[in-house]
Design a protein around this motif. Structure first.
Motif, PDB file in Angstrom:
ATOM      1  N   UNK A   1       0.839  -1.198   0.000  1.00  0.00           N
ATOM      2  CA  UNK A   1       0.000   0.000   0.000  1.00  0.00           C
ATOM      3  C   UNK A   1       0.876   1.252   0.000  1.00  0.00           C
ATOM      4  N   UNK A   2       1.938   1.232   0.841  1.00  0.00           N
ATOM      5  CA  UNK A   2       2.868   2.375   0.870  1.00  0.00           C
ATOM      6  C   UNK A   2       3.465   2.611  -0.506  1.00  0.00           C
ATOM      7  N   UNK A   3       3.875   1.531  -1.154  1.00  0.00           N
ATOM      8  CA  UNK A   3       4.486   1.683  -2.478  1.00  0.00           C
ATOM      9  C   UNK A   3       3.483   2.284  -3.462  1.00  0.00           C
ATOM     10  N   UNK A   4       2.226   1.824  -3.377  1.00  0.00           N
ATOM     11  CA  UNK A   4       1.195   2.394  -4.246  1.00  0.00           C
ATOM     12  C   UNK A   4       1.035   3.887  -4.007  1.00  0.00           C
ATOM     13  N   UNK A   5       1.003   4.292  -2.733  1.00  0.00           N
ATOM     14  CA  UNK A   5       0.821   5.713  -2.409  1.00  0.00           C
ATOM     15  C   UNK A   5       2.006   6.542  -2.910  1.00  0.00           C
ATOM     16  N   UNK A   6       3.226   6.038  -2.684  1.00  0.00           N
ATOM     17  CA  UNK A   6       4.412   6.793  -3.111  1.00  0.00           C
ATOM     18  C   UNK A   6       4.471   6.900  -4.637  1.00  0.00           C
ATOM     19  N   UNK A   7       4.035   5.845  -5.313  1.00  0.00           N
ATOM     20  CA  UNK A   7       4.064   5.880  -6.778  1.00  0.00           C
ATOM     21  C   UNK A   7       3.063   6.908  -7.308  1.00  0.00           C
ATOM     22  N   UNK A   8       1.878   6.982  -6.648  1.00  0.00           N
ATOM     23  CA  UNK A   8       0.899   8.000  -7.057  1.00  0.00           C
ATOM     24  C   UNK A   8       1.451   9.398  -6.783  1.00  0.00           C
ATOM     25  N   UNK A   9       2.196   9.542  -5.662  1.00  0.00           N
ATOM     26  CA  UNK A   9       2.798  10.839  -5.339  1.00  0.00           C
ATOM     27  C   UNK A   9       3.715  11.309  -6.466  1.00  0.00           C
ATOM     28  N   UNK A  10       4.629  10.425  -6.893  1.00  0.00           N
ATOM     29  CA  UNK A  10       5.549  10.793  -7.977  1.00  0.00           C
ATOM     30  C   UNK A  10       4.767  11.012  -9.273  1.00  0.00           C
ATOM     31  N   UNK A  11       3.737  10.196  -9.482  1.00  0.00           N
ATOM     32  CA  UNK A  11       2.907  10.363 -10.676  1.00  0.00           C
ATOM     33  C   UNK A  11       2.278  11.758 -10.714  1.00  0.00           C
ATOM     34  N   UNK A  12       1.808  12.231  -9.548  1.00  0.00           N
ATOM     35  CA  UNK A  12       1.214  13.571  -9.492  1.00  0.00           C
ATOM     36  C   UNK A  12       2.207  14.630  -9.943  1.00  0.00           C
ATOM     37  N   UNK A  13       3.466  14.504  -9.489  1.00  0.00           N
ATOM     38  CA  UNK A  13       4.488  15.463  -9.917  1.00  0.00           C
ATOM     39  C   UNK A  13       4.702  15.369 -11.418  1.00  0.00           C
ATOM     40  N   UNK A  14       4.801  14.138 -11.915  1.00  0.00           N
ATOM     41  CA  UNK A  14       5.047  13.964 -13.339  1.00  0.00           C
ATOM     42  C   UNK A  14       3.933  14.575 -14.163  1.00  0.00           C
ATOM     43  N   UNK A  15       2.699  14.377 -13.678  1.00  0.00           N
ATOM     44  CA  UNK A  15       1.559  14.909 -14.407  1.00  0.00           C
ATOM     45  C   UNK A  15       1.594  16.436 -14.445  1.00  0.00           C
ATOM     46  N   UNK A  16       2.062  17.049 -13.349  1.00  0.00           N
ATOM     47  CA  UNK A  16       2.107  18.504 -13.294  1.00  0.00           C
ATOM     48  C   UNK A  16       3.202  19.069 -14.181  1.00  0.00           C
TER      49      UNK A  16
END
Lengths: 100, 228
Positions: free
Chosen positions: B191-206
């Motif tokens: 679950x932690x890995x999923x959350x951290x991956x979404x975090x980086x994804x948010x930056x990439x999307x921005x």
């Protein structure tokens, strides 16, 4: 999603990870938190008591301190690269917006 | 998921090396193609490599009273495809085997198969399946990263059970034993890995919409759910 809302959800993601990591430390008091890899190694010994590893690591960190140094270096290097790349993209993005 | 040096019998060590090598060869070809077609993606490739480098160094305490680590391979697999990630993941494992006596050279084939091949392929398929079914990209990213992490540890359990079947109960009894050590420990970490991956994804999307468009992960028109 606007920028501030996105910022908030990013913080929630970070808080979620922290809770998942800290909660076991608080709620499971008598645990030793050994590595699961090491436990698997011990389980091999239970399933096949006579098993001897047939190859030794080429280099073994001489102490737990040196090992933790190497692990923290690994994390620091990776985090440095991530920070650098994201920072670079962010600045590029800002310049493009200013130009446009 | 690191099987320690020398802890797989030679025949199994060789078997997993033979299985892994073709993926690495195809992975190198895939990396060459990606960087030749779009040299500007090298920076993003470095980020994907760095992400798995960091995450696999973090040993996090878990609900079972033991500690384990995320794998960080889901992000790169979604961005660049599973073959590219097989090379990056294997490099991380090689680094840990050589410098930290974590994993090993004889067991690198097996460890690379679980973390750098099975995990990324699972992430890639789960991402595309979830995206098609739900149309929600972030949920797809979360599930891809989290389930790839879990699957990596299940594969490790299978590898150990194959090499060390229990005298009574054989493969299944051994698998239950090894999966018992890894699987539940891994759930909060996944679950932690999923959350951290979404975090980086948010930056990439921005900040990297140009690169994500090149990789066909987002389209020129944002928020469009139809994928090609």
């Amino acid at each position: 999603m606007n920028q501030s809302k996105k910022g908030l959800s990013n913080w929630l993601l970070v808080v979620g990870v922290l809770i998942l990591a800290v909660a076991p430390l608080i709620f499971i008091r008598d645990a030793e938190f050994n590595g699961a890899d090491g436990q698997a190694e011990a389980a091999i010994g239970e399933v096949q008591p006579g098993y001897e590893p047939w190859f030794q690591p080429v280099f073994e960190p001489p102490s737990g301190e040196v090992e933790s140094l190497l692990f923290s270096s690994q994390a620091a290097l990776g985090a440095g690269v991530i920070g650098y790349v994201i920072g670079l993209y962010k600045e590029r993005n800002r310049q493009e917006r200013n130009k446009g | 998921m690191h099987i320690m040096e020398g802890y797989l019998p030679a025949s199994w060590a060789i078997f997993w090396w033979v299985v892994t090598l073709p993926f690495l060869a195809l992975g190198l070809r895939s990396l060459t193609r990606i960087t030749q077609a779009n040299p500007e993606l090298k920076l993003l490739l470095a980020l994907a490599g760095a992400f798995t480098f960091v995450l696999s160094a973090l040993k996090i305490p878990s609900v079972t009273g033991s500690s384990s680590h995320p794998t960080g391979t889901g992000l790169g697999a979604v961005l660049f495809g599973p073959l590219a990630m097989s090379v990056l993941g294997t490099l991380v494992l090689l680094f840990q085997a050589l410098l930290m006596a974590h994993g090993g050279l004889t067991t690198l084939g097996a460890n690379a198969f679980s973390m750098a091949i099975a995990g990324p392929f699972a992430a890639y398929w789960i991402y595309h399946l979830t995206k098609r079914v739900t149309g929600k990209q972030k949920i797809a990213i979360f599930l891809a990263a989290a389930l790839a992490n879990l699957l990596t540890y299940i594969i490790t359990s299978v590898q150990l059970a194959l090499a060390f079947p229990a005298p009574v109960g054989g493969f299944m009894a051994s698998f239950a034993k090894f999966a018992g050590i890894f699987a539940i420990t891994q759930v909060p970490l996944a679950i932690s890995e999923g959350l951290l991956t979404v975090l980086v994804w948010n930056w990439l999307q921005s900040y990297t919409s140009h690169e994500l468009e090149l990789l066909k992960l987002i389209q020129g028109e944002p928020q469009s759910n139809e994928s090609v």
